[in-house]
Design an enzyme around this catalytic site. Sequence first.
Site, PDB file in Angstrom:
ATOM      1  N   GLU A  63      32.959  25.484  37.621  1.00  0.00           N
ATOM      2  CA  GLU A  63      34.056  25.873  36.738  1.00  0.00           C
ATOM      3  C   GLU A  63      34.993  26.743  37.552  1.00  0.00           C
ATOM      4  OE1 GLU A  63      31.741  26.030  32.443  1.00  0.00           O
ATOM      5  OE2 GLU A  63      32.909  27.764  33.092  1.00  0.00           O
ATOM      6  N   GLU A  78      37.708  37.690  27.904  1.00  0.00           N
ATOM      7  CA  GLU A  78      36.956  38.070  29.100  1.00  0.00           C
ATOM      8  C   GLU A  78      36.564  39.533  29.075  1.00  0.00           C
ATOM      9  OE1 GLU A  78      36.257  35.478  30.633  1.00  0.00           O
ATOM     10  OE2 GLU A  78      37.929  34.144  30.197  1.00  0.00           O
TER      11      GLU A  78
END
Lengths: 406, 275
Positions: free
Chosen positions: B51, B62
Amino acid sequence: MSLTAKPNDYTAYPDSAGRFGEFGGRYVAETLMPLVLELDRAYAQAKTDPAFQAELKGYLTHYVGRPSPLYFAERLTKHFGGAKIYFKREELNHTGAHKINNCMGQILLARRMGKTRIIAETGAGQHGVASATVCARFDLPCVVYMGATDVARQKPNVFRMNLLGAEVRPVTSGAATLKDAMNEAMRDWVTNVADTYYLIGTAAGPHPYPAMVRDFQAVIGAETREQILEMEGRLPDAVVACVGGGSNAIGMFHPFLNDEGVRIYGVEASGHGLETDKHAASLTGGRPGVLHGNRTYLLQDGDGQIIDAHSISAGLDYPGIGPEHSWLHDVGRAHYLTCTDKEALEAFQLCAELEGIIPALESAHALAKLGEVARDVGKDGVIALCLSGRGDKDIFTVADALGRQI
Amino acid sequence: MTKDRIDRRFAALAGEDRAAFVAYIMAGDPDAATALEIMRGLPAAGADIIELGFPFSDPMAEGPTIQRASQRALAGKMTTKGVLATVRAFRETDQDTPVILMGYLNPLVNYGFEAFAGDAAEAGADGLIVVDCPPEEADPLVDALDAANLSLIRLATPTTDDARLGVVVRRTSGFVYYVSVAGVTGVLEADADAVAPAVARVRAASGLPVAVGFGIKTPERAAAVARVADAAVVGSALIDELESHLSSNKNVTSAVLSKAEELANAVRFARSQKA
């Protein structure tokens, strides 16, 4: 049909997907989607529940102090040459700004939903103070995310929030202002999905926030409409409000959207000037994109990275704008002007000197454009301006900008 | 290629009865050349799928680690075109490892969905994960990706109930990414016992392999997840390793790759060394 076609009924928006034309929507992480959909259902039920509306009205009357007066600003009227200028006095509300209208609505909804913890973001601190206030009143723990830069420039409001029992968490990421505070509030929400209600302060974010915050703020325009009809026997020729995220503005505008004779003016903050990279004029200087749960005009670079906004007014220092404003801008129903830091400072002083009212720096942006709007509507015109907040919180910033010591 | 590369990889791993180790790194972190060097080394270190994060100024899902990675990448002027150039350069040395791009919607809105899908496929990417694009908003993006034969990998989470799961897996392919904790990346740890039934549920609803991520920091946890899921995704732990070596001036690439190898081995042998 073109996306920017003029609608027959401006108040029929958003659609069920939360769209105002191409703007709005629900762009959140999957973890939050069920929560956003739950909020949508809960608000739809509350909105049509007479008991909820009666409870809200009761608190607006006895706790917030509504209706706020509509005041004829006689000396400013003379100063700008004729068109009659009225102020909608939102600065006289409890906590000193329009923000409490929305907080009262959302806190009652949060209680109804059984939520036990409130989070909020704040820029200037006005929404933080209003959130802390209603949380104190209803005995709910409150965490307010505030950019570290704003914590430093809005100390009195930080202390107010603390007095009211809220925890203020300074956010140091990015430029440490409102956008970063909103990111951090989203991160809290995604981590505390079971018990937490996110009390967004402006008419932006994922659906249903833009519509819900607008509805709670529309009391501003609805009262103005009634009051001006009583005082002038007719509707105003123009309504004016400052626009950051745009909650006071959409609250003022919405009840007039279908009155074609009423011109609508929003005023964005152009900071050091539109030609510089230090401004907060998302509509005038930005492009459509996706941030904080909605598609709207954003300040962004050529690669789609969000640019930090700048305004002397912490409450307008945001690189986006509520999606309904983006739509009203594109369909041409509302006109968006810009005002620099310098113009706002001059209007701030003018209002204090001529009307004995110290306005919030945010509201001073709308005041600064009165001359232009007065010319547009002519000598016999009538203007209603939303004086969204009072300027006590800004005296340090203004003194600093004017090179004076307090 | 593209979608087929993901399917082939999962089919091969199923034949070996082991889960995939999915390594997440951020393009441009700490700089474009080093990120490419790490990416090129990942397959040999045991990464079955990569990824590749593309940076965004406001990464709302995040935790602090990937926020900082994003900021470093942007400080080094990484762009969406730069991310695709990284993929293209990686494909010069590797034709088999699926590459999934992961990030936020606005850079793609800015690029244009069709242009992006075409350029990403041409560069050699296989799929895309967009954190802030739920299924309700995804149709225009899926249309563009379908035309380029790229997968839009969907996220399912602990808040996704059965009714919602049907919405989530609509128009998806490749695999489904199960976010094992309600939270941001790299902060909380996944509870392996709770993950097993969730994975089974998502697998049944989608008919696709299920990767688990967001809460895997240690080889032990990676192994526990690999016993029940089709893939274990590790990101923040690799970036923590990168970060700790940035300040000490050691070789960042070899540090990250040896951490990746440790995690990859834990995943590779998880089922054969059942506790």
